[in-house]
Design a protein around this motif. Structure first.
Motif, PDB file in Angstrom:
ATOM      1  N   GLY A 220       0.416  -0.893  -0.037  1.00  0.00           N
ATOM      2  CA  GLY A 220      -0.445   0.029  -0.533  1.00  0.00           C
ATOM      3  C   GLY A 220       1.354   1.340   0.192  1.00  0.00           C
ATOM      4  O   GLY A 220       0.264   2.283   0.275  1.00  0.00           O
ATOM      5  N   THR A 221       2.205   1.128   0.318  1.00  0.00           N
ATOM      6  CA  THR A 221       2.971   2.631   0.102  1.00  0.00           C
ATOM      7  C   THR A 221       3.679   3.035  -1.142  1.00  0.00           C
ATOM      8  O   THR A 221       3.799   3.483  -1.954  1.00  0.00           O
ATOM      9  N   LEU A 222       3.773   1.472  -2.121  1.00  0.00           N
ATOM     10  CA  LEU A 222       4.739   1.819  -3.459  1.00  0.00           C
ATOM     11  C   LEU A 222       3.981  -0.045  -3.817  1.00  0.00           C
ATOM     12  O   LEU A 222       4.339  -0.697  -3.686  1.00  0.00           O
ATOM     13  N   SER A 223       3.283   0.859  -4.645  1.00  0.00           N
ATOM     14  CA  SER A 223       2.469   0.688  -5.447  1.00  0.00           C
ATOM     15  C   SER A 223       2.605  -1.196  -6.409  1.00  0.00           C
ATOM     16  O   SER A 223       3.743  -0.768  -6.030  1.00  0.00           O
ATOM     17  N   PRO A 224       2.017  -2.150  -6.006  1.00  0.00           N
ATOM     18  CA  PRO A 224       2.686  -3.238  -6.850  1.00  0.00           C
ATOM     19  C   PRO A 224       3.295  -3.642  -8.388  1.00  0.00           C
ATOM     20  O   PRO A 224       3.369  -4.341  -8.881  1.00  0.00           O
ATOM     21  N   LYS A 225       2.247  -2.283  -8.628  1.00  0.00           N
ATOM     22  CA  LYS A 225       2.606  -2.432 -10.461  1.00  0.00           C
ATOM     23  C   LYS A 225       4.116  -1.544 -10.556  1.00  0.00           C
ATOM     24  O   LYS A 225       4.846  -2.289 -11.602  1.00  0.00           O
ATOM     25  N   ASN A 226       5.103  -1.142  -9.407  1.00  0.00           N
ATOM     26  CA  ASN A 226       5.822  -1.222  -9.548  1.00  0.00           C
ATOM     27  C   ASN A 226       6.847  -2.277  -9.873  1.00  0.00           C
ATOM     28  O   ASN A 226       8.348  -2.287 -10.746  1.00  0.00           O
ATOM     29  N   TYR A 227       6.980  -2.982  -9.664  1.00  0.00           N
ATOM     30  CA  TYR A 227       6.936  -4.599  -9.753  1.00  0.00           C
ATOM     31  C   TYR A 227       7.607  -4.779 -11.233  1.00  0.00           C
ATOM     32  O   TYR A 227       8.549  -5.542 -11.679  1.00  0.00           O
ATOM     33  N   ASP A 228       6.190  -4.865 -11.441  1.00  0.00           N
ATOM     34  CA  ASP A 228       5.569  -4.924 -13.110  1.00  0.00           C
ATOM     35  C   ASP A 228       7.088  -4.406 -13.990  1.00  0.00           C
ATOM     36  O   ASP A 228       7.882  -4.669 -15.068  1.00  0.00           O
TER      37      ASP A 228
END
Length: 290
Positions: A220-228
């Motif tokens: 909830g802090t750094l969106s999981p989309k940043n993984y992709d």
């Protein structure tokens, strides 16, 4: 914004260590940024390797080292490698200004590179055995270091970060928060993300550090989309497909998935885990070859 870790290794409880975290007041830093440098040299050095452990926001080298959930000094005691603990002078690391997003630009990344150079000489480190890890803001800085100083680092293991350059500040401000990036709205093609990395050190054409990237599916802090987006970035830099060459469910533990993209990029997706992805010392050390 810290992350959890392994359970302590039982042997530590019965073993007393005299080694202490020690500040290095002069590490030959010619950068404008002046973060502090702290070093932990184990009682028994068993390898000429170095691990740089970079703290998250609202922390420091001392707090990060003392946090029982951060395992790197325990690994140092067990396997005998030196660790460096940079300490930011701002609330979070500067991963937004041109100074820090450029090779030898004078920002935080430049200063940490100077710490690495100092440690290589002072502690007789093999330059091919320099490894970097960090969580949250420290993970962001790990990514930035991989882009700005690929010649100094052999491998990275970062927990809960964003792509290198994602936090860039339009105003040029240092250590600026970027809601667009943190919210997962900074998306681009793999080629564009790779170009961001290449643009941080345009003249470099050597080898790049191997990248291990961890992220929680409900961060909830750094969106999981940043993984992709981070996977896109580094698979492009290494010139490999964004489709995994192998995928191992329930690895390194249940509800985790380890995806390999050739031999230089590895992603670990933690299902149901938030911003505090547990630090896995054994898996990170294995990635480093320790």
């Amino acid at each position: 914004m810290l992350y959890s870790t392994l359970l302590a290794i039982p042997a530590f409880a019965a073993t007393a260590f005299s080694a202490q975290l020690t500040q290095v007041t002069n590490y030959n830093n010619n950068a404008k940024a002046k973060p502090g440098m702290w070093v932990y040299v184990p009682d028994k050095i068993q390898t000429d390797a170095l691990v740089v452990a970079i703290h998250s926001c609202q922390s420091s080298a001392q707090k990060y080292f003392a946090n029982s959930k951060i395992p790197w000094h325990q690994g140092s005691d067990r396997k005998g490698y030196v660790t460096v603990w940079p300490s930011s002078t701002t609330e979070c690391w500067d991963v937004s200004s041109k100074a820090s997003l450029s090779h030898d630009g004078g920002g935080d990344s430049n200063a940490i590179a100077n710490m690495i150079k100092y440690a290589i000489t002072q502690y007789k480190i093999d330059p091919k055995k320099v490894y970097v890890t960090g969580g949250s803001s420290g993970a962001m800085m790990s990514n930035v270091l991989a882009a700005t100083y690929p010649d100094l680092i052999s491998a990275i293991s970062l927990y809960s970060g964003v792509p290198a350059g994602c936090f860039v500040s339009a105003s040029g401000a240092a250590a600026a928060w970027n809601n667009t990036c943190s919210g997962g709205q900074s998306t681009a093609s793999a080629q564009k993300w790779g170009d961001v990395v290449r643009g941080m050190y345009p003249s470099y054409n050597g080898t790049r550090p191997r990248m291990q990237i961890w992220h929680g599916s409900v961060d909830g802090t750094l969106s999981p989309k940043n993984y992709d987006e981070t996977i896109k970035q580094w698979t492009n830099v290494f010139g490999v497909s964004g489709t995994p060459t192998s995928s191992k469910p329930d690895t390194p533990e249940r509800n985790y998935r380890m995806d390999d993209f050739g031999g230089n990029v590895e992603g670990i997706w933690a299902v149901g885990v938030g911003h505090s992805v547990p630090s896995h010392l054994d898996a990170s050390e294995a990635w480093f070859g320790l």
